[in-house]
Design an enzyme around this catalytic site. Structure first.
Site, PDB file in Angstrom:
ATOM      1  N   GLU A 146       0.619  -1.358  -0.235  1.00  0.00           N
ATOM      2  CA  GLU A 146      -0.076   0.130   0.144  1.00  0.00           C
ATOM      3  C   GLU A 146       0.658   1.083   0.002  1.00  0.00           C
ATOM      4  O   GLU A 146       2.342   1.448   0.742  1.00  0.00           O
ATOM      5  CB  GLU A 146      -0.536  -0.119   1.466  1.00  0.00           C
ATOM      6  N   LYS A 203      -9.091   2.449  -1.956  1.00  0.00           N
ATOM      7  CA  LYS A 203      -9.857   1.384  -0.260  1.00  0.00           C
ATOM      8  C   LYS A 203     -11.072   1.914   0.164  1.00  0.00           C
ATOM      9  O   LYS A 203     -10.878   2.894   0.236  1.00  0.00           O
ATOM     10  CB  LYS A 203      -8.125   1.900   0.094  1.00  0.00           C
ATOM     11  N   CYS A 236      -5.069  -2.916   2.868  1.00  0.00           N
ATOM     12  CA  CYS A 236      -4.492  -3.081   3.888  1.00  0.00           C
ATOM     13  C   CYS A 236      -6.072  -2.903   5.193  1.00  0.00           C
ATOM     14  O   CYS A 236      -6.124  -4.423   5.129  1.00  0.00           O
ATOM     15  CB  CYS A 236      -3.880  -1.967   4.500  1.00  0.00           C
TER      16      CYS A 236
END
Ligand code: CDV
Length: 331
Positions: free
Chosen positions: A47, A132, A182
């Site tokens: 990330e 995300k 993540c």
């Protein structure tokens, strides 16, 4: 017939705030070169792989943070990654901060910021983009925290869902590939949305501090790693897919990121794990035939799922209190 792809998690050691993208990109190109020597066909980077994990730094004027974002992919600075992909015939996954001039839900075209990842083919084509969804942290400066975690300040919630694409990779005609980033890995809903698109390979990058400041700093180091691995192993097992989970690791801007990148098979077993806090390549041969067992038995979704009982999953955000039992209300 077995369908085998050789993959690598290309863990990155720390990238300090003062370091430019050229430093990170050079390190990544070296990892791709090493990957090529080991016969790797797909490399997964972390990330926000091009810079320090900047959400730890507060800026009153959000535009000052734009220097950490990419207005284009590829760009002059990231072009060497695409060149390396073509040179070595390797696909790659890259996490970065994206600025897009894009219409929002009201139709207004404006500057939008996302925590993004792309999957790039060995020819240098972008096969898939993900933004995300589960942004941790906070939007305003938090004076009680030793280190900020301002993802909710710097990024909008991803608006692409959890897409999966079937595309050729390595010597294989088609693999069903999806991504998460993540904190998404801790949410079973994210895994299941990918699973419902028959995902075979989930790629994810992460920057996870060794200390949980939400818990007042108290959560033992080994539990931080355990919870990360637990989430990835469970997600892979319950959706009968492989996962390549790649960390940024080490002491970055004085903050410790725990590393421990892993590659997991559809049984939920860790088949490779990083052991340093540095740039490190871990590799595995993934045989996608191993996805069949789970998806035709325990997790044969078409036979066993009961969506009529899952209504709360999409209609409700926070938890509600259950009814309180009493003798009169019991049935
Ligand atoms: N970059 C992240 O999303 N980090 C979160 C931390 C803040 C808990 C994670 O889930 O690893």
């Amino acid at each position: 017939m077995s369908r085998i792809l050789t993959v690598a998690a290309a863990q990155l050691g720390p990238i300090q705030n003062a370091e430019g993208r050229d430093v990170a990109v050079q390190r990544m190109v070296r990892l791709m070169e090493r990957a090529h020597k080991r016969g790797v066909e797909l490399v997964v980077f972390p990330e926000l792989a091009l810079t320090t994990f900047f959400p730890r730094h507060y800026h009153d004027d959000i535009a000052v943070a734009d220097r950490w974002f990419e207005p284009a992919m590829p760009s002059n600075e990231t072009a060497p990654l695409f060149e390396a992909a073509r040179k070595y015939g390797i696909g790659f996954h890259l996490g970065y901060a994206e600025i897009a001039q894009e219409a929002d839900e009201t139709g207004l075209v404006r500057k939008r910021r996302f925590n993004t990842s792309v999957l790039v083919s060995p020819e240098g084509d972008i096969l898939l983009k993900y933004r995300k969804v589960h942004l941790p942290g906070h939007a305003a400066f938090a004076p009680q925290r030793v280190v900020q975690h301002l993802e909710k300040r710097y990024f909008e919630v991803g608006n692409l869902g959890f897409p999966v694409i079937r595309a050729p990779m390595g010597g294989l005609e088609g693999i069903n590939m999806g991504m998460m980033i993540c904190n998404d890995r801790r949410w079973p809903e994210a895994w299941r949305v990918l699973g419902l698109q028959s995902v075979e390979l989930v790629m994810l990058g992460y920057n996870t501090p060794s200390i949980n400041q939400e818990a007042g700093g108290f959560e033992a180091h080994h539990l931080r790693v355990f919870h990360s691995h637990l989430s990835i192993q469970a997600g892979a097992y319950q959706n009968a897919c492989f996962a390549v989970a790649t960390a940024k690791a080490g002491i970055e801007d004085g903050c410790e990121l725990f590393g421990h990148s892993i590659i997991v098979n559809p049984q939920g077993e860790i088949v490779a794990m990083a052991s340093t806090w540095d740039d490190e390549l871990i590799t595995a041969d993934l045989d996608f035939g191993l996805c069949t067992l789970g998806r035709t038995t325990i997790f044969a979704f078409d036979q066993h799922r009961r969506p009529e009982a899952y209504e709360r999953i999409t209609s409700q955000v926070g938890a509600v209190d259950p009814p309180v039992w009493s003798k009169n209300s019991a049935k």
